[in-house]
Write a protein that holds these residues in place. Structure first.
Motif, PDB file in Angstrom:
ATOM      1  N   MET A   1       0.774  -1.330   0.201  1.00 52.66           N
ATOM      2  CA  MET A   1       0.014   0.118  -0.030  1.00 52.66           C
ATOM      3  C   MET A   1       0.787   1.334  -0.168  1.00 52.66           C
ATOM      4  O   MET A   1       0.468   2.274  -0.614  1.00 52.66           O
ATOM      5  CB  MET A   1      -0.993   0.075   1.176  1.00 52.66           C
ATOM      6  N   ALA A   2       2.090   1.147   0.683  1.00 59.63           N
ATOM      7  CA  ALA A   2       2.940   2.367   0.585  1.00 59.63           C
ATOM      8  C   ALA A   2       3.304   2.791  -0.759  1.00 59.63           C
ATOM      9  O   ALA A   2       3.505   4.178  -0.828  1.00 59.63           O
ATOM     10  CB  ALA A   2       4.202   1.948   1.477  1.00 59.63           C
ATOM     11  N   GLU A   3       3.402   1.789  -1.559  1.00 59.40           N
ATOM     12  CA  GLU A   3       3.791   2.119  -2.822  1.00 59.40           C
ATOM     13  C   GLU A   3       2.578   3.044  -3.883  1.00 59.40           C
ATOM     14  O   GLU A   3       2.913   3.950  -4.520  1.00 59.40           O
ATOM     15  CB  GLU A   3       4.181   1.022  -3.822  1.00 59.40           C
ATOM     16  N   ARG A   4       1.402   2.734  -3.177  1.00 57.08           N
ATOM     17  CA  ARG A   4       0.206   3.209  -3.767  1.00 57.08           C
ATOM     18  C   ARG A   4       0.052   4.813  -3.477  1.00 57.08           C
ATOM     19  O   ARG A   4      -0.309   5.625  -4.211  1.00 57.08           O
ATOM     20  CB  ARG A   4      -1.132   2.333  -3.428  1.00 57.08           C
ATOM     21  N   TYR A   5       0.410   5.075  -2.091  1.00 51.19           N
ATOM     22  CA  TYR A   5       0.323   6.415  -1.623  1.00 51.19           C
ATOM     23  C   TYR A   5       1.660   6.618  -1.002  1.00 51.19           C
ATOM     24  O   TYR A   5       1.828   6.935   0.318  1.00 51.19           O
ATOM     25  CB  TYR A   5      -0.615   6.337  -0.495  1.00 51.19           C
ATOM     26  N   PRO A   6       2.673   7.173  -1.990  1.00 50.14           N
ATOM     27  CA  PRO A   6       3.986   7.476  -1.342  1.00 50.14           C
ATOM     28  C   PRO A   6       3.973   8.739  -0.716  1.00 50.14           C
ATOM     29  O   PRO A   6       3.065   9.477  -1.029  1.00 50.14           O
ATOM     30  CB  PRO A   6       4.828   7.501  -2.729  1.00 50.14           C
ATOM     31  N   LEU A   7       4.983   8.744   0.268  1.00 55.55           N
ATOM     32  CA  LEU A   7       5.034  10.009   1.058  1.00 55.55           C
ATOM     33  C   LEU A   7       5.428  11.314   0.145  1.00 55.55           C
ATOM     34  O   LEU A   7       6.303  11.178  -0.779  1.00 55.55           O
ATOM     35  CB  LEU A   7       6.030   9.848   2.232  1.00 55.55           C
ATOM     36  N   PRO A   8       4.726  12.293   0.222  1.00 54.27           N
ATOM     37  CA  PRO A   8       5.231  13.475  -0.734  1.00 54.27           C
ATOM     38  C   PRO A   8       6.612  14.146  -0.367  1.00 54.27           C
ATOM     39  O   PRO A   8       7.046  13.980   0.803  1.00 54.27           O
ATOM     40  CB  PRO A   8       4.057  14.629  -0.558  1.00 54.27           C
ATOM     41  N   ASP A   9       7.208  14.773  -1.210  1.00 59.15           N
ATOM     42  CA  ASP A   9       8.465  15.557  -0.950  1.00 59.15           C
ATOM     43  C   ASP A   9       8.084  16.533  -0.311  1.00 59.15           C
ATOM     44  O   ASP A   9       7.375  17.584  -0.519  1.00 59.15           O
ATOM     45  CB  ASP A   9       9.055  15.854  -2.254  1.00 59.15           C
ATOM     46  N   LEU A  10       8.881  17.077   0.986  1.00 57.67           N
ATOM     47  CA  LEU A  10       8.719  17.895   1.596  1.00 57.67           C
ATOM     48  C   LEU A  10       8.849  19.399   1.049  1.00 57.67           C
ATOM     49  O   LEU A  10       8.081  20.277   1.406  1.00 57.67           O
ATOM     50  CB  LEU A  10       9.545  18.090   2.902  1.00 57.67           C
ATOM     51  N   ASN A  11       9.604  19.445   0.187  1.00 60.74           N
ATOM     52  CA  ASN A  11       9.961  20.819  -0.662  1.00 60.74           C
ATOM     53  C   ASN A  11       8.793  21.201  -1.712  1.00 60.74           C
ATOM     54  O   ASN A  11       8.646  22.134  -2.112  1.00 60.74           O
ATOM     55  CB  ASN A  11      11.048  20.567  -1.407  1.00 60.74           C
TER      56      ASN A  11
ATOM     57  N   LEU B   1       5.558  20.837  -0.809  1.00 63.02           N
ATOM     58  CA  LEU B   1       4.241  21.110   0.053  1.00 63.02           C
ATOM     59  C   LEU B   1       3.923  22.567   0.132  1.00 63.02           C
ATOM     60  O   LEU B   1       5.049  23.454   0.276  1.00 63.02           O
ATOM     61  CB  LEU B   1       4.192  20.473   1.474  1.00 63.02           C
ATOM     62  N   PRO B   2       2.772  23.089   0.453  1.00 60.51           N
ATOM     63  CA  PRO B   2       2.381  24.436   0.497  1.00 60.51           C
ATOM     64  C   PRO B   2       3.186  24.791   1.919  1.00 60.51           C
ATOM     65  O   PRO B   2       3.528  24.000   2.886  1.00 60.51           O
ATOM     66  CB  PRO B   2       1.058  24.541   1.067  1.00 60.51           C
ATOM     67  N   GLU B   3       3.590  26.122   2.046  1.00 59.96           N
ATOM     68  CA  GLU B   3       4.580  26.878   3.005  1.00 59.96           C
ATOM     69  C   GLU B   3       3.832  26.614   4.434  1.00 59.96           C
ATOM     70  O   GLU B   3       4.952  26.324   5.229  1.00 59.96           O
ATOM     71  CB  GLU B   3       4.410  28.363   2.620  1.00 59.96           C
ATOM     72  N   ASP B   4       2.854  26.739   4.574  1.00 52.75           N
ATOM     73  CA  ASP B   4       2.354  26.628   5.959  1.00 52.75           C
ATOM     74  C   ASP B   4       2.540  25.216   6.636  1.00 52.75           C
ATOM     75  O   ASP B   4       2.852  24.792   7.724  1.00 52.75           O
ATOM     76  CB  ASP B   4       0.892  26.972   6.364  1.00 52.75           C
ATOM     77  N   ILE B   5       2.283  24.093   5.635  1.00 53.12           N
ATOM     78  CA  ILE B   5       2.514  22.742   6.170  1.00 53.12           C
ATOM     79  C   ILE B   5       3.825  22.555   6.238  1.00 53.12           C
ATOM     80  O   ILE B   5       4.072  21.928   7.326  1.00 53.12           O
ATOM     81  CB  ILE B   5       1.591  22.088   5.191  1.00 53.12           C
ATOM     82  N   ARG B   6       4.632  22.967   5.270  1.00 54.11           N
ATOM     83  CA  ARG B   6       6.057  22.853   5.404  1.00 54.11           C
ATOM     84  C   ARG B   6       6.676  23.152   6.746  1.00 54.11           C
ATOM     85  O   ARG B   6       7.425  22.590   7.318  1.00 54.11           O
ATOM     86  CB  ARG B   6       6.972  23.186   4.087  1.00 54.11           C
TER      87      ARG B   6
ATOM     88  N   ARG C   1      -3.012  15.351   0.780  1.00 57.74           N
ATOM     89  CA  ARG C   1      -4.162  16.453   0.631  1.00 57.74           C
ATOM     90  C   ARG C   1      -4.127  17.508   1.469  1.00 57.74           C
ATOM     91  O   ARG C   1      -4.512  17.532   2.761  1.00 57.74           O
ATOM     92  CB  ARG C   1      -5.413  15.434   0.649  1.00 57.74           C
ATOM     93  N   PRO C   2      -3.663  18.741   1.195  1.00 60.04           N
ATOM     94  CA  PRO C   2      -3.244  19.682   2.155  1.00 60.04           C
ATOM     95  C   PRO C   2      -4.594  20.151   2.915  1.00 60.04           C
ATOM     96  O   PRO C   2      -4.493  20.664   4.235  1.00 60.04           O
ATOM     97  CB  PRO C   2      -2.859  20.804   1.249  1.00 60.04           C
ATOM     98  N   ALA C   3      -5.934  20.393   2.265  1.00 61.35           N
ATOM     99  CA  ALA C   3      -6.928  20.890   3.079  1.00 61.35           C
ATOM    100  C   ALA C   3      -7.217  19.646   4.107  1.00 61.35           C
ATOM    101  O   ALA C   3      -7.525  20.184   5.223  1.00 61.35           O
ATOM    102  CB  ALA C   3      -8.089  20.997   2.248  1.00 61.35           C
ATOM    103  N   GLU C   4      -7.094  18.543   3.924  1.00 59.92           N
ATOM    104  CA  GLU C   4      -7.330  17.542   4.988  1.00 59.92           C
ATOM    105  C   GLU C   4      -6.264  17.582   5.922  1.00 59.92           C
ATOM    106  O   GLU C   4      -6.595  17.403   7.304  1.00 59.92           O
ATOM    107  CB  GLU C   4      -7.568  16.229   4.134  1.00 59.92           C
TER     108      GLU C   4
END
Length: 199
Positions: free
Chosen positions: A1-11, A13-18, A41-44
């Protein structure tokens, strides 16, 4: 499953989340996987962590509570075990060990909270949390009275239920995505920290 939903690259991401994730990394020494997993999914992500913070850090929301940080992590650890969530048991078990200053308590709570080295008040708290987790439709006045007898008021009881319900969502998302605990969580709080020499 991890391959289906890989972790996004930190760089990416939107500034507030980063910025928030970098603050967590600075404090913890690593980035807990949940912060990156939900960031796809930034809003979530924003909604999830806003509710998380309101429940787990009520003083930040200008609200007092009779539940300690250790109590809150104990609720998460016990109910996450009932939901078979490896990520939350390991991650929040680490926080439980740290806040309670008991290296054995998280394993006890995760395996069989009824036999854990916890107070009678915490036992009553977990009994209610497990009922919310597994049989919320059966909750009645007697459940409130049992908690009142331990000095917990109706707002504290709301907290217990809300934490249980919120992490029920988290447990299910972690399981469905195949989210694994960071290796660092396994060792946190198991041995006392060495005191830094004065001066």
């Amino acid at each position: 499953m991890a391959e289906r939903y890989p972790l996004p690259d930190l760089n990416t991401l939107p500034e507030d989340i980063r910025d928030r994730i970098l603050q967590v990394q600075e404090k913890a020494g690593f980035i807990p996987n949940v912060f990156l997993a939900f960031a796809r999914r930034p809003a979530e992500w924003r909604a999830f962590f806003a509710y998380h913070d309101a429940l787990m850090e009520p003083e930040g929301a200008g609200r007092s509570s009779n539940l300690t940080k250790g109590d809150r992590e104990m609720i998460v650890t016990a109910t996450s075990s009932a939901n078979h969530c490896l990520y939350c048991v390991v991650a929040h078990g680490a926080l439980l060990r740290i806040y309670e200053k008991k290296p054995l308590v998280a394993d006890q709570v995760a395996v069989n909270w009824r036999k854990a080295d916890i107070s009678a008040r915490q036992h009553a708290m977990l009994e209610f949390a497990m009922k919310v987790c597994l049989a919320a439709h059966e909750i009645g006045e007697a459940d409130f009275e049992a908690l009142h007898a331990h000095g917990l008021d109706d707002e504290d009881i709301w907290d217990i239920a809300a934490i249980t319900a919120f992490f029920g969502l988290s447990n299910r998302m972690a399981n469905f995505t195949g989210m694994l605990p960071n290796p660092e969580f396994y060792l946190l709080g198991r041995t006392p920290r060495e005191k830094k020499p004065a001066g």
